[in-house]
Design an enzyme around this catalytic site. Structure first.
Site, short mmCIF file in Angstrom:
data_model
loop_
_atom_site.label_atom_id
_atom_site.label_comp_id
_atom_site.label_asym_id
_atom_site.label_seq_id
_atom_site.Cartn_x
_atom_site.Cartn_y
_atom_site.Cartn_z
N VAL A 60 91.85 -21.47 75.42
CA VAL A 60 90.51 -21.90 75.81
C VAL A 60 90.48 -22.61 77.16
CG1 VAL A 60 90.52 -24.20 74.73
CG2 VAL A 60 88.40 -22.86 74.78
N TYR A 61 91.62 -23.03 77.69
CA TYR A 61 91.62 -23.72 78.98
C TYR A 61 91.14 -22.78 80.08
CZ TYR A 61 94.53 -27.37 76.77
OH TYR A 61 95.01 -28.36 75.96
N SER A 62 90.01 -23.11 80.66
CA SER A 62 89.38 -22.28 81.70
C SER A 62 89.28 -20.83 81.25
CB SER A 62 90.16 -22.39 83.02
OG SER A 62 90.17 -23.73 83.48
#
Length: 322
Positions: A60-62
């Protein structure tokens, strides 16, 4: 760089973990303060030079771009076998039924997507990114076990949740002979110590290593109270975590750092590292001195008197971040 086994598993990791949430494409859903791929390169390279070979990212990071940057950095600055690579699953990647959560469908879809973005056949540590109350624990644990047996992950980890939830998941794995969690990634720093009450004791009993997120309280304990950064000004989640009651702790860190002649970050990280349950704090680096300070904290030994000064002003908090 020192290494330590992750809990009682056989996996050895560097005592500092590189937090890769700091690197990504802001246009793809990243925070305003994340570094793009070119700006991130010096930090990946410095991590390798310092022996920080435990790298932590998440799908989900960026929206996946952190995984892409991280995978390319491994190939550019190291070898896959020399990096302990962790990523996570649970956060929303798309609106479809496999785009979020810890259902079998989501886990199977998201591990393959993460491996594609990372450019690797496996991750060393596959972490559930919080507890999923909407999916039966048995479904989640069996799916994770199948990911391990398929060779797509070597070990399993969990992140912030209630201690009873974590105990339930571990018990379910034991009951069915499935793969257990070897790590817990939860919030732990000088101004948020609530995990000491139950989770740390449970993890010590279960042989689970702790890899704290926000060991510097999103920078709060690494700079004088009131000093702002771009992240502090724009991080809405962070603004909910800490408050004015925490200032005396930060003032104590500042005073001891001045007496020692070292940056505040070194003092705050040295305090986190002294806890025997802590394996490797996750450090997000966006300035040249961040990783150097983290590595130096390993050699900073606080006296009992300094520890008392740091801990005495603590104000109890509600558990937060899950």
């Amino acid at each position: 760089m020192d290494t330590r086994r992750l809990g009682t598993s056989g996996l050895k990791v560097s005592r500092i973990s590189l937090g890769c949430m700091s690197y990504g494409d802001a246009a793809r859903g990243g925070h305003q303060w994340v570094l793009d791929e070119d700006a991130a390169q010096p930090f990946f390279r410095q991590a390798v030079e310092l022996g920080i070979t435990f790298w932590d990212t998440a799908n989900v990071y960026s929206l996946g771009s952190s995984e892409e940057f991280t995978g390319r950095a491994i190939r550019r600055y190291s070898r896959r076998e020399d990096i302990v690579l962790a990523t996570k699953v649970n956060g929303q990647m798309h609106q479809g039924p496999g785009g979020q959560g810890l259902s079998r469908k989501a886990i199977m879809e998201q591990i393959d997507a993460s491996l594609t973005r990372l450019g690797t056949d496996y991750v060393d540590l596959y972490i559930i990114h919080r507890f999923d109350p909407h999916t039966p624990v048995e479904e989640t644990m069996e799916a994770l076990h199948d990911v391990v047996k398929a060779g797509k992950a070597r070990y399993l980890g969990a992140s912030s949740m209630w201690a009873w939830q974590f105990a339930t998941m571990q018990y379910t794995a034991d009951l069915h002979g499935w793969t257990r969690f070897v790590s817990m990634q939860d919030q732990y720093n000088l101004i948020q110590r609530e995990e000491e009450r139950e989770m740390f004791g449970l993890c010590a009993d279960q042989g689970v290593g702790i890899t704290p997120w926000s060991p510097l309280a999103r920078g709060k304990v690494a700079r004088p109270w009131g000093e702002q950064t771009l992240r502090a000004e724009t991080d809405q989640f962070g603004k909910r975590l800490y408050g004015d009651a925490d200032r005396p702790v930060v003032d104590a860190v500042e005073a001891i750092a001045a007496e020692r002649g070292v940056p505040m970050a070194q003092v705050a990280l040295a305090w986190v590292l002294k806890n025997p349950v802590v394996t490797a704090p996750i450090v997000g680096a966006t300035k040249p001195h961040h990783l150097g300070d983290a590595a130096a904290a390993l050699d900073l030994h606080l006296s009992d008197e300094e520890i008392s000064r740091l801990e005495q002003p603590y104000a109890p908090h509600l558990p937060a971040g899950f």
